[in-house]
Write an enzyme that holds these catalytic residues in place. Sequence first.
Site, PDB file in Angstrom:
ATOM      1  N   CYS A 294       0.825  -1.212   0.000  1.00  0.00           N
ATOM      2  CA  CYS A 294       0.000   0.000   0.000  1.00  0.00           C
ATOM      3  C   CYS A 294       0.860   1.264   0.000  1.00  0.00           C
ATOM      4  CB  CYS A 294      -0.909  -0.042   1.236  1.00  0.00           C
ATOM      5  SG  CYS A 294      -1.796   1.469   1.591  1.00  0.00           S
TER       6      CYS A 294
ATOM      7  N   CYS B  96       0.102   3.708   2.816  1.00  0.00           N
ATOM      8  CA  CYS B  96       0.595   3.154   4.084  1.00  0.00           C
ATOM      9  C   CYS B  96       2.081   3.470   4.257  1.00  0.00           C
ATOM     10  CB  CYS B  96       0.391   1.643   4.126  1.00  0.00           C
ATOM     11  SG  CYS B  96      -1.333   1.128   4.072  1.00  0.00           S
TER      12      CYS B  96
END
Length: 138
Positions: free
Chosen positions: A65, A68
């Site tokens: 991600c 993230c």
Amino acid sequence: MLVVCPHCATLNRVPEERLGDSPVCGQCGQDLLPASPVTLTDASFDRFIAKSELPVLVDFWAEWCGPCKMMAPPFAQAAAQLKGRAVLAKVDTDANPQVSVRNRIRSIPTLALYRHGQEVKRQSGVMPAQELVRWVGV
């Protein structure tokens, strides 16, 4: 104040006025309140959240991600700023699917704040370190 060791999961009692003094675990001798995020897993999540008397801010994330990865540096900065007042933890949703399902994680990064074992706030997306510190509210 009860503090769960992030390394061996032993429950430690620490006087509130000593939380800023870098207390160590009575069982394993490691730092109870590190200045960096701790890692929680399917096996350690429930005990850590339920037994900690300090607020616990959890970042649900995954390696693939992009947002993230953008969240990781501000989250680490917030962990250092909140040392002794809150514990910041990370849960890899791919490696720990049980925790992710039980906590109804639908998008990442998702931040969840727990107090006394109960989720009290949730926020999705990236936040700067100062905003994270304000959001935790300690």
